[in-house]
Design a protein around this motif. Structure first.
Motif, PDB file in Angstrom:
ATOM      1  N   GLY A 156       0.846  -1.344  -0.030  1.00 32.37           N
ATOM      2  CA  GLY A 156      -0.152   0.047  -0.151  1.00 32.37           C
ATOM      3  C   GLY A 156       0.903   1.402  -0.064  1.00 32.37           C
ATOM      4  N   TRP A 157       0.325   2.464  -0.510  1.00 29.65           N
ATOM      5  CA  TRP A 157       0.734   3.464  -0.490  1.00 29.65           C
ATOM      6  C   TRP A 157      -0.108   4.720  -0.714  1.00 29.65           C
ATOM      7  N   LEU A 158       0.455   6.045  -0.362  1.00 32.75           N
ATOM      8  CA  LEU A 158      -0.496   7.121  -0.858  1.00 32.75           C
ATOM      9  C   LEU A 158       0.081   7.602  -2.079  1.00 32.75           C
ATOM     10  N   LYS A 159      -0.755   8.068  -3.052  1.00 37.94           N
ATOM     11  CA  LYS A 159      -0.315   8.502  -4.169  1.00 37.94           C
ATOM     12  C   LYS A 159       0.626   9.443  -4.085  1.00 37.94           C
ATOM     13  N   GLY A 160       1.702   9.535  -4.940  1.00 38.00           N
ATOM     14  CA  GLY A 160       2.924  10.577  -4.855  1.00 38.00           C
ATOM     15  C   GLY A 160       4.031  10.168  -3.901  1.00 38.00           C
ATOM     16  N   GLN A 161       3.565   9.030  -3.126  1.00 39.65           N
ATOM     17  CA  GLN A 161       4.543   8.834  -2.213  1.00 39.65           C
ATOM     18  C   GLN A 161       4.904   7.063  -2.600  1.00 39.65           C
ATOM     19  N   GLN A 162       5.054   6.865  -3.873  1.00 39.97           N
ATOM     20  CA  GLN A 162       5.447   5.595  -4.159  1.00 39.97           C
ATOM     21  C   GLN A 162       6.838   4.981  -3.406  1.00 39.97           C
ATOM     22  N   GLU A 163       7.518   5.968  -3.218  1.00 43.64           N
ATOM     23  CA  GLU A 163       8.902   5.395  -2.662  1.00 43.64           C
ATOM     24  C   GLU A 163       8.810   5.010  -1.342  1.00 43.64           C
ATOM     25  N   ASP A 164       7.525   5.420  -0.546  1.00 45.74           N
ATOM     26  CA  ASP A 164       7.451   5.023   0.749  1.00 45.74           C
ATOM     27  C   ASP A 164       6.430   3.864   0.762  1.00 45.74           C
ATOM     28  N   LYS A 165       6.323   3.117  -0.147  1.00 45.60           N
ATOM     29  CA  LYS A 165       5.535   2.050  -0.218  1.00 45.60           C
ATOM     30  C   LYS A 165       5.641   0.945   0.860  1.00 45.60           C
ATOM     31  N   GLN A 166       4.591   0.353   1.565  1.00 48.09           N
ATOM     32  CA  GLN A 166       4.670  -0.603   2.845  1.00 48.09           C
ATOM     33  C   GLN A 166       4.033  -1.733   2.241  1.00 48.09           C
ATOM     34  N   ASP A 167       4.661  -3.106   2.734  1.00 44.78           N
ATOM     35  CA  ASP A 167       4.300  -4.158   2.526  1.00 44.78           C
ATOM     36  C   ASP A 167       3.765  -4.913   3.521  1.00 44.78           C
ATOM     37  N   THR A 168       3.054  -5.805   3.759  1.00 44.97           N
ATOM     38  CA  THR A 168       2.783  -6.744   4.689  1.00 44.97           C
ATOM     39  C   THR A 168       3.801  -7.772   4.662  1.00 44.97           C
ATOM     40  N   ASP A 169       3.658  -8.994   5.829  1.00 45.05           N
ATOM     41  CA  ASP A 169       4.494  -9.982   5.474  1.00 45.05           C
ATOM     42  C   ASP A 169       3.670 -10.980   4.464  1.00 45.05           C
ATOM     43  N   VAL A 170       4.383 -12.165   4.204  1.00 42.90           N
ATOM     44  CA  VAL A 170       3.692 -13.006   3.184  1.00 42.90           C
ATOM     45  C   VAL A 170       2.911 -14.211   3.748  1.00 42.90           C
ATOM     46  N   HIS A 171       1.783 -14.368   3.461  1.00 42.67           N
ATOM     47  CA  HIS A 171       0.940 -15.463   3.833  1.00 42.67           C
ATOM     48  C   HIS A 171       1.097 -16.412   2.754  1.00 42.67           C
ATOM     49  N   TYR A 172       2.150 -17.341   3.154  1.00 38.49           N
ATOM     50  CA  TYR A 172       2.546 -18.499   2.347  1.00 38.49           C
ATOM     51  C   TYR A 172       1.339 -19.474   2.081  1.00 38.49           C
ATOM     52  N   HIS A 173       1.411 -20.049   0.793  1.00 39.58           N
ATOM     53  CA  HIS A 173       0.654 -21.311   0.517  1.00 39.58           C
ATOM     54  C   HIS A 173      -0.785 -21.102   0.940  1.00 39.58           C
ATOM     55  N   SER A 174      -1.576 -19.942   0.432  1.00 43.15           N
ATOM     56  CA  SER A 174      -2.906 -19.827   0.727  1.00 43.15           C
ATOM     57  C   SER A 174      -3.493 -20.744  -0.412  1.00 43.15           C
TER      58      SER A 174
END
Length: 1987
Positions: free
Chosen positions: A1754-1772
């Motif tokens: 997720g990120w706020l428009k215009g702040q792509q460089e500050d994008k944040q990721d959750t951890d990975v939910h493996y093998h759903s």
């Protein structure tokens, strides 16, 4: 075809009266002239001619009525005669004498004698007998010569050997009775005065023309409504130019081809719905050859750019409008790779320029991929495109927060009428062959070749190149041929309808060294297609197109090469090309289709010559040169001849060496080519058929001197002729139709000019003339339909011919009906609007009349000297084309036309092009050779033909010269009274003008008047012994034109040309009386032209008097010089010069401003001289201009004799001189007030007092703006839908607010959170005002649209009645609509608090208040001569200063009551109550709010703007506060400056661009004249606000309170008041105002006050009688910024306002704080709880199972460089993911603009941070994580934080609808809700480009301000503080070997279940078979053995 009636006599009349007769046939009626005082016999002797388009039927009827004529009452009918035309049709000619019958059908004794003749289409009418020639001897002896001969049948092909020379006066019948049919012919330069057309010359009868008053009386007697009367052009204000001469064209200089400045500004705002996954898009903007790029945005499908690009061009308009604008979106372009094209959009500049305001604003361009036709759209790009030419100003719609732009489909970037779904189409352009090409190589090379190889080749290698929509295709090259054959087709693939208007087709010559264009032709797609529902796709030909360009002689460097490129008017025929065009819409679903858009070239079948290009016919062109004068003196010394060419025929010096003429021999059929050399006239033998040889040029002759500028050729009684035979495809039909439409259009234009002239000269009842014009138009249109109808079955027609004819007929029929409807709507008050509508008709007609498929090439007339081409004229062939049907005939065919020859190409630009090279009177006739019989019919009569020796006895053989035997002698009197508003030709700003008058071969000059632009020559020029050739009576109606040229006398060198005009003299024959109404002639204004622009007017009159047998003694005497001091100069005689009366001119001298240096010396002691009509006054001398530029004596006056007729008032001249030492003085500058009208004082009429002074009038105090009402809606309960409308008065509102604050009983108010005043600031007020302004604009537009709709409804309905019914039925529907529209707005509006507003002007304040010139006027002083190169210099560049003052003109003596008024000061005359002009100190406070759309000043397409203010010696540069990289900076600053008027009164506010290195550049500046504002009665010192308050954001700014201002205004205006009464009432004069009476201070204490009441009066001050005027409200004005280097082109706009406070008054309070709002810091916390139904991407290695390793980004428009990721939910395995993960996004947010503010450096090299404002949008994406390869993008959702759909409660309810169907879902804003939780869908596009749900996310959005966030902190991800619990992820997500059983279970149970079952079954089967085989032998043995 025509029916002719000669009405001879009516006998046996009773009594003595004025008689008039009327003849009617097929609804067209003609009137005779009025015969005055007839007794028993009325001899009319008039001939009428009805041109007929279809054959006359034997039972049609002709009717003649005879009346007693009355000027006042209706004409009384004496009797009627009717005749069935059967006998006429059979015999062709009948003479009848019969009695009339009266109303009761009984015969009376009056009888009538007539002759009728019918001339059928083929000219089959028997020969004329002698008797008819001699008619009645009595008439003949009179020399009247009205023979009713119709020359069509004169030399018909089967004549019985009658040898009649057509020159002997076969006058076309009585001028076709033009005048009586009410068909006056107008000319753009008015050629003289209204005068009756040719009446019987023996008695000067009164014409049958009614004056307006008579008409009124007559109308009343007949009971007509005056609103329905219409005037035909009988009483038009224009001359009747008769049928032997056509109008000359007055404008000389070609306007095309001249380079101009253009600026194209393009703003790329954002893109949406780009097709592709996770792309990095950038936009490339291309105009013509120039490319510019936006920055690149990372990983987004909806990038937001808001970048502004400007392209500057200096090219001719045609080149500009053909340039293509191409916008393309490119994906992931970087230094190394060029990127891939996502989609592009093209349109030509011309399309943008034809838009209203020359712009598209906030529109969405549809992107498509040219490489892949089958794909759909590739996304949308939102942009603004504007094209500005010099002098266009673009109104930018006001920018504030745009919410309504999300409607993409409703705002597409397409012109009106283009469907949003455009399809691909193929454009097939077939190029068949060309002919007549010029030589494109030097003959030296050819001779070398011939010597070496021995072959003689054509010297040209042509190929054809086609440009369309930015692509070009070309044919193969045909070597060495003048007649190349290609038969190839070029195929373009382009969207349809294309947004590019023109296809350019060029024949070029292929050459290694010098590849040049031979000729160019443009095809306008709008002319070859029709978009209506009965329309047709573009289609063309096969047809020939003619190409024109430079002269045909080949030179290596052709100076006119540009002409061959299609720029400017071609001066010679170059070639013709046979081509066709067809369009096929592609079916993109078809798999076979070739999906590339590359241009393809392939072979095509040749065109069968006959069927559509037309049959070859022999044409005959005849011309006679009647006069050649005004030949430029540069070429006067060598013999001169004239050459006429049509195509290559007649071209002797550089046509083809052998023009090959394709033409069918009579016997053979095939295409036998026969060549015929064009010999000169010296070889007099014809060819074998006894045919003539063309003679295309006159014999060279040496010119004679006219005067020192011009020569003339001695064409006296002998006039040379030329004739050319040529062969062309016969497509005359096309030209005929164009001619009919052109004639309707000419007539309409002439009528409109009449109407405008009537309005301008204030003649009564222009609306009647307009009705007449509309009647003529509708009858003309219907006539076209009948004429064109018979053309339906013409054989050789192309598809375009058929379709065009159909659509023209439809259009004209429609136009005819609309004209009829309009006519009934024309009233005095609707006149102006209707006039505009009729102007549109005119444009449409001209557009329709332009025939795209050429036929016969144009005719060129060249003046040659020494075999060199000097000057030319070009005559379109359709103008001189002959037809039997009158309407189809070219407008100049068989007429004498005055032609001015001009220099070719660029040489004709500028001053060189203004001097006439030669003036020619030429007669031309072009038609089929077989129709040649009457080619001489239109020549002036009285000549003998001189033929070559061959043609001596052949009657139809053309003459090589005409010998005139008749000549008349005249005297011309030119009464040159005055000229005005001439061009300044000297550096002093004045001129020394004299006029030179040319008539035939004589010229005379007026005297030179020094130093004036408005010379009153008052001089009579007499030309004696003017000899004119031809019959006397023709001269009377067709005198040659007079040319008047105005020159400026220079002491050194030759005189400068200043302008030219034409006139026609009024003619008096020797047998006429010199008496009214025609004589003495009236003075008349003639427009003077200099090149294409107007350069003043000439007031003059001209009369041409025949010198009879008695010599000059019979002429009216010329009164000798009245004043002896003028010597031999004769003044204009008394009857002609205007009547004068005494006027007094009072002048108010205020001061001089901004005087520039004169000859490098500063102006020190200036003085102003005022002059009008030879009298004048001088101002006091300003002793020291620097110290005080105001005059010491304010008012002076002088008396002068001015004409009674205000239209003849001379201009008033203002000149400023600088007095130097020793009595010398130099002129600084001058100004001519061209019209004194606005300064004339008319004493008020005591009877008509327009202010009712008795009784009280209560002024309605409704708020002015209707929109406010909406905001006072109150919603009752949350659940009720009823909306109650309450009009709350201001006081109640205040009270409600109070209640609320007191907390008492505010319970019933459900209004949401009313912001308290502390939250409101100046910006709240500003944004609220902008909203209001936009709302008002919207309402205006809606109202305008509605009015237009209504108009159209009425137009569509034939009659009013239907329209009314329709309206009634429409009304209820409309109301419903309106209700629906306003309903949704209510909920939004209800919570808007009532904010006080100011007025936002989207233009300068002074334009709204008439430049604040209510009593003090500003006159710009202009310097003299402009350099020749730069004749189009703008006025700004010539201004050398300004004079401030005023003028008052009134007739002496003034009525007493004015001078006797109280307080009248005689020193001030009419200027009473004027403030003193002593210096005064003022505090000037300048507020600068913001700038918009600045012109970029840096390479990166941005600017770093800051403000600079200059006033007098104060110079403020706010350099340290520059705003980095912004084109829409918000300054929000105020500046205080102390200034002293008048020295420092011009305020300059400039915006500069800050540069780190080098000097700062000026972006643009605006200048404000503070002095006029300060002294204006509109009180522009400090705007009056809407309400009065003493604290808060709306504090009263003025040091004077409203009540003080009011009492001062009342005192100054001598108004009674103000009287404050009880109950909130105040009375001023006799007006009563009401309002609240208490005010609250900061502490909430209430006090009594009158300020609200006083303010109410001030806001309605314009309602106060006598003294009232609108006061300037509190406001913000928008001023355009201009840069002196780019004059006339806006460089941006500045919003600002100025307050001024006199220093001798109490000081004002501190300035309002308007500093920009600081963005507020917010923190957005997003918790991603779960996902569901995410698509499964991966296959498991071991188990082969579908799963996904999900994470959310997720990120706020215009702040792509500050994008944040959750951890990975493996093998759903089900698409479910559990995260419990928190993102934290801090951001700065501007509430008012709903934008996030980001400051960041653009690149590592940037000096400082750039501030961006972008919409607040949150992007969430779902990804599949991969260990080794790149992660896979699965889907995304973008939420606009201000309006996004509420999340679904459960995963099930969450659907695609939430994204696609936003309009119908309830929207929420996180800024209001603060906390939202729910499910939202992730979407992506599938293979078919359809949106599909690829997952769902459960998220929670929580918005906190920075302070709240500090108080309750939260950790990122699942960290402290406020940690989130770990997600409960199911164990399948563990790696498989940790849980082998489960894996095995999965393996066995799900994945491989069936496989295992199959294997088990197979094994069982195998075992069975094995066992069987195993046990079978033993068993068999057992059985066999029988065990």
């Amino acid at each position: 075809m025509a029916l002719l009636l000669q009405l001879r006599t009516v006998t046996g009349l009773r009594g003595k009266a004025d008689r008039i007769a009327k003849a009617v046939f097929r609804g067209l009626s003609f009137y005779t002239r009025v015969l005055e005082n007839c007794e028993d016999e009325a001899r009319f002797d008039e001939t009428f001619r009805w041109p007929v388009a279809s054959n006359i039927d034997g039972n049609e009827i002709l009717e003649i009525q005879v009346f007693n004529y009355s000027k006042v009452f209706t004409n009384r009918l004496i009797g009627t005669f009717q005749m069935v035309l059967q006998k006429v049709v059979e015999e062709g000619q009948v003479e009848v004498t019969d009695t009339l019958i009266d109303d009761n059908n009984s015969a009376i004794q009056t009888s009538i004698s007539i002759e009728i003749r019918y001339q059928a289409l083929d000219g089959t009418v028997g020969a004329w007998n002698d008797k008819e020639f001699l008619e009645t001897p009595s008439v003949h002896s009179e020399g009247d010569g009205r023979y009713p001969l119709e020359t069509d049948s004169l030399l018909s092909s089967h004549q019985q050997g009658l040898d009649i020379s057509p020159g002997k006066s076969n006058q076309q019948s009585a001028e076709r009775s033009f005048r009586r049919a009410g068909k006056g012919v107008f000319s753009a330069m008015k050629l003289g005065k209204t005068r009756p057309s040719r009446d019987d010359h023996r008695k000067q009868d009164e014409p049958a023309v009614l004056e307006a008053e008579d008409l009124d009386r007559k109308a009343l007697l007949q009971g007509l409504e005056p609103d329905t009367i219409s005037l035909a052009s009988v009483t038009a204000v224009t001359t009747n130019v008769s049928n032997k001469r056509s109008k000359p064209d007055i404008k000389m200089e070609p306007s095309a081809g001249r380079p101009m400045d253009y600026q194209i500004s393009i703003t790329i705002i954002e893109a949406r719905q780009l097709v592709g996954l996770n792309m990095d898009p950038m936009v490339c903007v291309e105009v013509g050859e120039e490319k510019k790029y936006t920055s690149m945005k990372e990983s987004t499908n909806c990038p937001y750019y808001n970048e502004y690009f400007v392209f500057d061009f200096h090219v001719p308009p045609d080149v500009m409008f053909d340039k293509i604008i191409k916008l393309s979106v490119i994906h992931s372009k970087n230094l190394l790779r060029s990127g891939t094209l996502v989609g592009s959009f093209k349109m030509d500049v011309g399309t943008v320029y034809t838009q209203p305001e020359h712009q598209f604003y906030h529109k969405w361009a549809i992107l498509s991929d040219p490489e892949d036709l089958t794909a759909g759209l590739k996304g949308y790009l939102k942009c603004d495109i504007a094209v500005v030419g010099k002098g266009d100003n673009i109104k930018t719609p006001h920018k504030a927060n745009e919410t309504e732009d999300d409607d993409i489909e409703g705002n597409l970037l397409l012109p009106d009428g283009v469907p949003p779904e455009r399809q691909w189409a193929r454009f097939y352009i077939k190029i068949y062959r060309a002919e007549g090409l010029p030589r494109m190589n030097t003959s030296i090379m050819a001779n070398v070749k011939k010597a070496l190889i021995g072959e003689n080749k054509d010297l040209v290698d042509p190929y054809v190149q086609v440009f369309f929509a930015g692509q070009k295709g070309k044919t193969s090259i045909q070597k060495s041929t003048y007649e190349p054959l290609w038969n190839e087709q070029i195929i373009f693939t382009e969207m349809f309808p294309p947004l590019c208007k023109r296809i350019k087709i060029q024949i070029r010559d292929s050459d290694k060294v010098n590849d040049v264009a031979i000729g160019t032709h443009f095809i306008d797609l709008r002319k070859i297609s029709n978009e209506g529902d009965k329309g047709f796709l573009p289609t063309f030909g096969p047809a020939w197109v003619n190409m024109y360009g430079s002269t045909r002689n080949y030179t290596l460097m052709d100076e006119h090469q540009e002409l061959n490129e299609g720029l400017g008017e071609g001066v010679s025929f170059r070639a013709r090309l046979l081509m066709s065009l067809a369009v096929e819409i592609l079916d993109t679903t078809n798999p076979e289709i070739n999906s590339s858009t590359e241009v393809q070239v392939e072979q095509a079948t040749s065109v069968a010559d006959q069927n559509c290009t037309g049959k070859m016919e022999e044409f005959f062109l005849f011309g006679a040169f009647l006069e050649a004068t005004m030949i430029d003196r540069k070429i006067g010394d060598k013999p001169i001849n004239f050459e006429v060419t049509i195509g290559n025929y007649g071209n002797q010096i550089d046509g083809m060496s052998k023009p090959i003429l394709r033409r069918k021999k009579e016997g053979g059929d095939g295409n036998e080519e026969e060549s015929e050399l064009l010999q000169n006239s010296s070889e007099d033998e014809g060819d074998e058929d006894g045919e003539m040889v063309s003679v295309s040029s006159s014999q060279p002759m040496k010119p004679l001197v006219t005067d020192r500028n011009y020569f003339h050729l001695p064409y006296f009684e002998k006039k040379p002729c030329i004739y050319i035979k040529s062969w062309w495809q016969d497509q005359r039909r096309r030209l005929y139709n164009a001619n009919i439409m052109d004639k309707i259009a000419d007539k309409l234009e002439e009528g409109l000019n009449d109407v405008q002239e009537m309005i301008k000269t204030e003649k009564p009842h222009p609306e009647r003339r307009l009705r007449g014009v509309l009647e003529e138009l509708s009858s003309g249109c219907l006539h076209f339909v009948t004429l064109a109808d018979k053309d339906q079955h013409h054989s050789s027609r192309t598809r375009l011919d058929r379709e065009r004819l159909k659509s023209c007929m439809r259009e004209l029929e429609n136009m005819g009906q609309q004209a009829t409807t309009l006519r009934s709507q024309v009233k005095k008050n609707t006149m102006k609007d209707k006039l505009k509508l009729v102007q549109n008709f005119l444009q449409k007609l001209r557009f329709l009349a332009d025939e795209p498929q050429h036929t016969i090439p144009d005719i060129f007339i060249w003046m040659m000297s020494n075999n060199k081409r000097i000057a030319y004229a070009r005559v379109p062939s359709k103008d001189i084309l002959y037809s039997i049907v009158d309407e189809e005939m070219g407008k100049d065919c068989a007429k004498v036309k005055t032609i001015f020859l001009k220099l070719p190409g660029k040489r004709g630009f500028g001053p060189a092009g203004w001097t006439v090279q030669a003036k020619m009177e030429i007669y031309l006739w072009l038609g089929l050779n077989k129709q040649r019989k009457d080619f001489l019919s239109g020549l002036p009569c009285g000549f003998e033909e001189k033929k070559t020796s061959r043609g001596q006895n052949l009657p139809s053989f053309p003459p090589i010269s005409l010998l005139y035997t008749k000549k008349q002698v005249f005297q011309l009197r030119a009464h040159m009274y005055q000229a005005r508003s001439l061009f300044a030709a000297d550096s002093s700003g004045l001129s020394d003008p004299f006029a030179r008058v040319f008539f035939i071969s004589q010229s005379q000059c007026t005297e030179v008047l020094n130093e004036t632009l408005c010379p009153t020559w008052d001089q009579l020029l007499v030309f004696d012994n003017v000899e004119l050739y031809g019959e006397a009576h023709e001269m009377r109606d067709d005198p040659p034109i007079i040319v008047i040229e105005i020159y400026d006398q220079d002491t050194v060198g030759k005189a400068d040309f200043m302008g030219r005009t034409f006139a026609k003299p009024v003619v008096k024959m020797s047998d006429e009386q010199y008496c009214p109404p025609r004589f003495p002639p009236q003075l008349e204004y003639y427009q003077i032209y200099r090149g294409n622009s107007t350069a003043g007017d000439l007031l003059a009159a001209f009369e041409l008097l025949q010198i009879g047998p008695g010599g000059k003694s019979d002429l009216p005497p010329i009164d000798g010089p009245t004043d002896m001091d003028r010597g031999p100069i004769l003044p204009v005689p008394l009857g002609i010069r205007p009547v004068l009366s005494k006027y007094r001119v009072e002048v108010l001298f205020w001061g001089l401003r901004d005087l520039k240096r004169v000859n490098l010396a500063q102006v020190d002691r200036p003085r102003v001289d005022i002059e009008c009509a030879g009298k004048g006054v001088q101002s006091a001398l300003i002793q020291n201009y620097k110290k005080n530029p105001n005059f010491s004596t304010l008012v002076k006056w002088f008396e002068v004799d001015l004409p009674e007729n205000e239209l003849l008032h001379p201009p008033l001249n203002i000149r400023v001189v600088d007095c130097r030492a020793f009595g010398r003085y130099t002129l600084v500058g001058s100004h001519a007030v061209s019209s004194l009208r606005k300064f004339i004082y008319r004493p008020p009429d005591k009877k008509a007092q327009h202010w009712n002074m008795t009784g009280e009038i209560v002024v309605n105090m409704e708020p002015e703006v209707p929109i406010k009402k909406m905001e006072t809606m109150v919603k009752l309960e949350a659940n009720s839908d009823a909306v109650v409308k309450v009009d709350v008065s201001e006081e109640e509102k205040e009270r409600k607010k109070k209640k609320k604050k007191g907390g008492g009983g505010a319970g019933e108010e459900v209004e949401e959170e009313e912001p308290d005043d502390s939250m409101l600031d100046w910006w709240s007020k500003y944004f609220a005002s902008i909203e209001t302004m936009k709302e008002q604009l919207r309402q205006q537009e809606a109202a305008a649209a509605e009015a237009e709709e209504k108009e159209e409804m009425e137009m569509a309905e034939g009659s009013k009645a239907q329209a009314k019914n329709k309206e009634k039925s429409k009304a209820p529907k409309d109301d419903k609509k309106k209700k629906q529209q306003s309903a949704p707005e209510l909920p939004e509006k209800k919570n808007k608090p009532r904010i006080d507003e100011l007025k936002v002007f989207n233009k300068e304040l002074e334009t709204e208040f008439d430049n604040f010139e209510d009593w003090l006027h500003t006159f710009n002083l202009l310097r003299g001569k402009i350099g020749d190169n730069d004749d189009n210099a703008t006025e700004e560049e010539r201004i050398v200063g300004r004079f401030k003052g005023s003028i008052c003109v009134y007739k002496m003596p003034l009525p007493d009551d004015i001078t006797k008024e109280a307080g009248y000061d005689p020193n001030f005359g009419m200027f009473q109550g004027i403030p003193s002009n002593d210096p005064i100190n003022v505090l000037v406070r300048v507020y600068v709010v913001r700038a918009t759309d600045l012109h970029p000043a840096d390479i990166n397409g941005k600017a770093d703007p800051y403000i600079a203010i200059k006033l007098g010696k104060t110079d403020i540069k706010d350099k340290e506060n520059y705003i980095s990289k912004q084109l829409n900076p918000v300054f929000g600053k105020s500046f205080d400056i102390e200034a002293t008027f008048p020295m420092e009164s011009m305020l300059t506010v400039a915006v500069y661009d800050w540069d780190l290195v080098g000097t700062d550049d000026l972006i643009g500046e605006t200048k404000i004249d503070l002095e006029n504002r300060y002294y204006s009665k509109h009180r522009a010192t400090c705007g009056v606000s809407q309400t009065y308050s003493i604290h808060g954001y709306n504090t009263w700014r003025d040091p004077m309170k409203p009540s003080q201002i009011l009492s001062k205004l009342c005192k100054d205006g001598k108004v009674d008041g103000p009287h404050y009464g009880p109950g909130g009432r105040v009375k001023v004069a006799n007006r009563v105002f009401t309002g609240p009476t208490e005010i609250e201070d900061e502490n909430g204490q209430k006090k009594q006050t009158d300020e609200h009441l006083a303010l109410a009066v001030l806001r309605h001050w314009e309602d106060i009688p006598w003294a009232g005027c609108k006061l300037v409200p509190e406001h913000v004005e928008t001023r355009p910024l201009l840069n002196p280097d780019k004059p006339g082109i806006e460089q941006g706009r500045l919003e600002m306002w100025v307050d001024m406070f006199p220093m001798d008054m109490p000081a004002p309070g501190p300035a309002i704080d308007i500093s920009p709002r600081k963005p507020k810091k917010y923190e957005l916390r997003v918790i991603v709880w779960n996902t569901d139904e995410v698509v499964l991407e991966d296959d498991d290695y071991f188990t082969g199972e579908k799963s996904s390793d999900i994470f959310v980004r997720g990120w706020l428009k215009g702040q792509q460089e500050d994008k944040q990721d959750t951890d990975v939910h493996y093998h759903s395995l089900t698409g479910e993911g559990n995260f419990n993960w928190r993102y934290i996004f801090p951001f700065d947010y501007l509430m008012a603009e709903e934008k996030i503010v980001i400051s960041k450096k653009e690149s590592m090299f940037s000096w400082d941070e750039t501030e961006y404002k972008i919409p607040a949008r949150l992007t969430l994406q779902v990804w599949d994580a991969d260990h080794f390869s790149a992660d896979d993008f699965l889907g995304a959702i973008e939420l606009d934080l201000n309006r996004f759909p509420r999340g679904a409660k459960t995963s099930k309810q969450c659907s695609l609808e939430m994204v696609t169907n936003e309009a119908e879902l309830p929207m929420i804003s996180i800024f209001k809700q603060k906390r939202v939780k729910g499910w939202w869908p992730f979407v992506a596009r599938d293979e078919n480009d359809e949106l599909e749900v690829t997952g769902k996310v459960e998220a929670e959005l929580h918005l906190l301000t920075a302070e709240e966030a500090e108080k309750s902190p939260a950790g990122l991800a699942r960290n402290e503080p406020d940690p989130l619990e770990k997600p409960n992820r199911p164990d399948t997500s563990f790696i498989w070997f940790l849980n082998p059983l489960k894996s095995i279970k999965y393996l066995i149970c799900t994945r491989y279940k069936w496989l295992i079952i199959k294997i088990v079954l197979a094994l069982l089967l195998l075992v069975m078979v094995a066992l069987f085989l195993y046990s079978m032998p033993g068993y068999m043995v057992k059985k066999l053995l029988g065990a």
